[in-house]
Design an enzyme around this catalytic site. Structure first.
Site, PDB file in Angstrom:
ATOM      1  N   HIS A  79       1.197  -2.137   5.671  1.00 21.01           N
ATOM      2  CA  HIS A  79       2.341  -2.816   5.083  1.00 21.01           C
ATOM      3  C   HIS A  79       3.661  -2.083   5.307  1.00 21.01           C
ATOM      4  O   HIS A  79       4.729  -2.653   5.047  1.00 21.01           O
ATOM      5  CB  HIS A  79       2.134  -3.005   3.577  1.00 21.01           C
ATOM      6  CG  HIS A  79       1.290  -4.193   3.230  1.00 21.01           C
ATOM      7  ND1 HIS A  79      -0.072  -4.106   3.064  1.00 21.01           N
ATOM      8  CD2 HIS A  79       1.607  -5.500   3.020  1.00 21.01           C
ATOM      9  CE1 HIS A  79      -0.554  -5.296   2.760  1.00 21.01           C
ATOM     10  NE2 HIS A  79       0.433  -6.165   2.737  1.00 21.01           N
TER      11      HIS A  79
ATOM     12  N   GLY B 288       8.149  -5.955  -6.781  1.00 19.29           N
ATOM     13  CA  GLY B 288       9.533  -5.650  -7.121  1.00 19.29           C
ATOM     14  C   GLY B 288       9.988  -4.247  -6.805  1.00 19.29           C
ATOM     15  O   GLY B 288      11.193  -3.987  -6.741  1.00 19.29           O
ATOM     16  N   GLY B 289       9.051  -3.327  -6.642  1.00 19.88           N
ATOM     17  CA  GLY B 289       9.417  -1.947  -6.378  1.00 19.88           C
ATOM     18  C   GLY B 289       9.136  -1.054  -7.578  1.00 19.88           C
ATOM     19  O   GLY B 289       8.777  -1.512  -8.667  1.00 19.88           O
TER      20      GLY B 289
ATOM     21  N   VAL C 178      11.040  -1.668 -10.981  1.00 16.67           N
ATOM     22  CA  VAL C 178      10.519  -2.726 -11.848  1.00 16.67           C
ATOM     23  C   VAL C 178       9.335  -2.206 -12.655  1.00 16.67           C
ATOM     24  O   VAL C 178       9.237  -2.421 -13.866  1.00 16.67           O
ATOM     25  CB  VAL C 178      10.114  -3.958 -11.020  1.00 16.67           C
ATOM     26  CG1 VAL C 178       9.493  -5.025 -11.910  1.00 16.67           C
ATOM     27  CG2 VAL C 178      11.321  -4.527 -10.286  1.00 16.67           C
ATOM     28  N   GLY C 179       8.419  -1.518 -11.984  1.00 15.11           N
ATOM     29  CA  GLY C 179       7.292  -0.951 -12.698  1.00 15.11           C
ATOM     30  C   GLY C 179       7.720   0.052 -13.752  1.00 15.11           C
ATOM     31  O   GLY C 179       7.132   0.105 -14.848  1.00 15.11           O
TER      32      GLY C 179
END
Length: 487
Positions: free
Chosen positions: A399, A468-469, A472-473
């Site tokens: 990815h 979201g990256g 966000v987490g």
């Protein structure tokens, strides 16, 4: 041997309550996110330039999900028409010249790829295929894997990226080359390893040849033809889903699938409904624009914050229903069996289920070419840990190996290991016998649901990191899992 818990049905009235609470919480959280989106529409428009909506009169549209905007634009520009052309070519040659269907589908796939990627893009792909096949002649899986990893690493070399970008008049065409190269690398691995495990995968000509070198050249050409047919199969060329070469080779020789017009129209209508649902979501909720700004994440009301998490993962699910569902119709018409479509993420309660049932094609690919060859679960605990770690590491590398992908892969690896450990612990004979003795089957299922809630929370967190990256987490970890607010 460890015993497994037997799950039984709960009373219908109880299940009805659970379903009602689930649907009600989804809809209310989506409504709160919609209210927040409309309240901050002007500021979001200044930041990301919301598109003019077309599905609902007077509404604007969030265009910031790159993958959805990218594939929708290409679909309307050319992909829909090239897929229709593939269906026509396949049906005509399947009916009148079935012995040449594979050859003409290969030619059509290469022609369609050349039309969009250009001559230099095609040269890059054919170079990847040729190098991969050349190393596969050594019949050494480790060498084939090394070749694949080396070619994948070239996709992220800045100087090569700049050169390839200059080939095209827009970044979108470069990304099309990038995506198709990444997906083709998986197919090259599949073909190479099948060839390593079965050198007679492509048989020699039936007649005898007195010149061994000439026979080897003919065999190599036949192998290159089969690899090209596999990689340039048009419906799956750009974005998958992944079908192993073994399945592709066997099923491509079968006759065309006879389907009714009603079946085909119903499948197309189903994909259209999914597309409308995805568009409806980004018209009503600007979830991607909001998640890109940490300030909004910190001021979202609690219900809207939950709605944002649900909307992000549900949109991802519906998006892949559209992307995989559309090409699966054509694959089925060609007589191939596509992987099952993703399952709804709202009914996923474990990391293992998420990997097993969302992208089934990728899961089968990882099991066949990574997990099992490295030992899997049949060679002890260490081999299982190693096999799982290598599988997640490869997915991360494939990815792009960005920092958020590394975090996501680590969370998934840890989640799978913890789930396996808990399952083994709960099914061990002493504890299992105690649970069976003191708890009814219905209470066992309720208890398992309670334990799974913790895994589900971490699964949602890992999905948010992926979509979201890390920021966000981090916000969700701080606001949902660490802070307790009394209101």
């Amino acid at each position: 041997m460890a015993a497994k818990m037997e799950l039984v049905e709960l009373p219908r009235w109880e299940m009805a309550i659970y379903w009602f609470l689930s649907f009600a919480s989804h809809l209310y959280s989506f409504y709160q996110l919609h209210i927040f989106s409309k309240a901050h529409e002007k500021s979001l428009d200044r930041e990301v330039q919301l598109d003019k909506g077309f599905l609902i009169w007077g509404f604007r549209k969030d265009p910031t999900d790159f993958e959805w905007s990218f594939w929708c634009e290409w679909a309307w520009q050319s992909l829909i028409w090239s897929l229709i052309g593939h269906a026509v070519v396949s049906r005509v040659f399947g009916v009148y010249l079935p012995q040449y269907r594979k050859a003409f589908l290969t030619f059509y796939g290469m022609l369609a790829a050349w039309w969009l990627l250009g001559l230099r893009g095609m040269a890059v792909l054919m170079l990847h295929l040729s190098v991969s096949l050349a190393f596969a002649q050594l019949h050494n899986p480790a060498v084939s894997w090394g070749c694949t990893l080396l070619m994948l690493s070239t996709l992220h070399i800045k100087s090569l990226q700049d050169i390839q970008r200059d080939w095209y008049d827009s970044d979108e065409r470069y990304y099309l080359l990038l995506f198709s190269s990444a997906v083709c690398s998986l197919r090259c691995v599949s073909f190479s390893l099948e060839l390593c495990w079965n050198p007679l995968l492509v048989r020699h000509p039936t007649h005898h040849c007195s010149h061994l070198q000439f026979r080897n050249i003919r065999t190599f050409i036949m192998q290159l033809y089969n690899l090209t047919a596999y990689c340039f199969y048009h419906p799956l060329f750009y974005n998958g889903p992944i079908i192993t070469y073994k399945d592709f080779n066997q099923q491509m020789e079968q006759p065309l699938c006879r389907v009714s017009l009603m079946w085909m129209l119903s499948r197309i209508l189903r994909v259209f409904v999914w597309w409308c649902l995805a568009e409806l979501m980004i018209h009503l909720m600007y979830m991607h624009a909001i998640q890109n700004n940490e300030t909004y994440l910190n001021i979202l009301p609690p219900w809207a914050l939950g709605g944002l998490a649900l909307a992000m993962v549900q949109f991802f699910y519906v998006k892949y229903l559209v992307l995989f569902g559309a090409v699966s119709v054509l694959v089925t018409l060609d007589g191939l069996e596509p992987p099952p479509l993703p399952r709804c993420v709202s009914i996923m309660y474990s990391f293992r289920a998420m990997w097993r049932y969302f992208d089934v094609g990728l899961y089968r690919w990882l099991i066949r070419y990574l997990y099992v060859p490295l030992g899997g679960s049949h060679r002890g605990l260490f081999q299982k840990l190693l096999s799982t770690a290598v599988a997640f590491s490869f997915v991360c590398f494939w990815h792009g190996c960005h920092d958020y992908l590394q975090c996501w892969a680590l969370l998934n690896w840890a989640g799978v290991l913890v789930e396996n450990a808990i399952a083994l612990f709960l099914s061990s004979p002493p504890l299992h016998d105690t649970i069976v003795r003191f708890l009814s089957p219905q209470m066992q299922r309720r208890g398992l649901a309670f334990v799974s809630a913790f895994s589900t929370a971490l699964l949602i967190l890992s999905n948010l990191v992926f979509l979201g990256g890390i920021h966000v987490g981090r916000v969700y970890w701080k606001r949902v899992l660490l802070q307790v607010r009394l209101r």
